[in-house]
Enzyme design. Structure first.
Site, mmCIF file in Angstrom:
data_model
loop_
_atom_site.group_PDB
_atom_site.id
_atom_site.type_symbol
_atom_site.label_atom_id
_atom_site.label_comp_id
_atom_site.label_asym_id
_atom_site.label_seq_id
_atom_site.Cartn_x
_atom_site.Cartn_y
_atom_site.Cartn_z
ATOM 1 N N ASP A 7 3.814 7.882 10.136
ATOM 2 C CA ASP A 7 3.432 8.228 8.772
ATOM 3 C C ASP A 7 4.698 8.305 7.910
ATOM 4 O O ASP A 7 5.771 8.675 8.408
ATOM 5 C CB ASP A 7 2.711 9.576 8.781
ATOM 6 N N TYR A 9 4.841 9.671 4.257
ATOM 7 C CA TYR A 9 4.957 10.799 3.333
ATOM 8 C C TYR A 9 4.776 12.124 4.071
ATOM 9 O O TYR A 9 3.693 12.436 4.553
ATOM 10 C CB TYR A 9 3.934 10.659 2.205
ATOM 11 N N ARG A 41 0.945 17.481 -4.730
ATOM 12 C CA ARG A 41 0.737 16.983 -3.368
ATOM 13 C C ARG A 41 -0.683 17.291 -2.886
ATOM 14 O O ARG A 41 -1.340 16.437 -2.280
ATOM 15 C CB ARG A 41 1.776 17.608 -2.432
ATOM 16 N N SER A 118 0.812 4.014 6.621
ATOM 17 C CA SER A 118 0.741 4.975 5.516
ATOM 18 C C SER A 118 -0.392 4.650 4.563
ATOM 19 O O SER A 118 -0.820 3.499 4.445
ATOM 20 C CB SER A 118 2.065 4.959 4.749
ATOM 21 N N ASN A 119 -0.852 5.672 3.863
ATOM 22 C CA ASN A 119 -1.783 5.479 2.761
ATOM 23 C C ASN A 119 -1.140 4.783 1.574
ATOM 24 O O ASN A 119 -1.839 4.242 0.711
ATOM 25 C CB ASN A 119 -2.338 6.831 2.296
#
Length: 223
Positions: A7, A9, A41, A118-119
């Site tokens: 990942d 972030y 966030r 990751s998104n």
């Protein structure tokens, strides 16, 4: 050897490092900076879940912008368009966590294929990986954008396995986000949770296979 999916972030790069940009741009007290950052966030993640559940996909950069606008409005802060853009582009300049590049190199040297999963949409991930100095240490960058949804949707983890040409059980997600670990495990991936803040695991979804505190410990465990 495995396909290791990191990942970005909160795992390889520290999302809270945008506080420096927020503080410099807004010139408000540190306590307010922290509150805006935390709301930003939290809303970024919430909006990604909403987008996936509503089948109304928007790239993660747009999700991040919507979340910033919410956070600013929540605290009645109204920067100029230029200042808003400067704050938003802080996501291109996040600080890597200590030992990130070295851990990636050790795992690659051990024969693993080391990628980001990751998104983030591809353009924003490339900008961040380049700025953080991580690009030379990665074998690739995989994005949820390819399947137009977001983690923890199983489609994202399945996309990673397909892209790596491996059975999903031969892929491992390394993430600091407990919800991400729960989703990847449910989809059939092995998982390593980088639990820096000693949180409890999620009570919905899979438990982590392995748990460490830092990125160098990931390499200690898997290299």
């Amino acid at each position: 050897m495995a396909g290791l999916c990191f990942d970005m972030y909160g795992t390889l790069c520290d999302t809270s490092s945008v506080r420096t940009r927020l503080g410099e741009t807004l010139a408000v007290p540190d306590r307010l900076v922290a509150a805006i950052d935390e709301t930003w966030r939290r809303k970024q993640l919430q909006y990604s879940y909403q987008s996936a559940q509503m089948d109304d996909y928007e790239p993660f950069w747009d999700i991040t912008a919507h979340a910033l606008d919410y956070a600013l409005a929540a605290y009645d802060v109204d920067p100029s368009a230029d200042d808003r853009e400067r704050i938003l582009t802080g996501y291109d300049n996040l600080d890597p966590f200590p030992g990130a590049a070295e851990a990636l190199d050790r795992l690659s040297a051990a024969g693993h294929e080391v990628v980001v999963l990751s998104n983030g949409n591809p353009a924003m991930l490339k900008r961040l990986a380049d700025d953080a100095g991580l690009s030379p240490h990665l074998d690739g960058i995989l994005s949820a954008h390819a399947v137009r949804t977001f983690k923890p949707d199983p489609a994202v983890y399945e996309h990673a396995a397909d892209s790596l040409g491996l059975p999903i059980g031969d892929c491992r997600l390394i993430s600091s986000n407990a919800w991400d670990i729960a989703g990847a495990g449910n989809a059939g991936m092995a998982t390593t949770w980088v639990n820096r803040t000693r949180d409890p695991p999620e009570h919905i979804g899979a438990r982590p296979d392995r748990e460490v505190r830092t990125l160098p410990e990931v390499a200690d465990d898997l290299a």
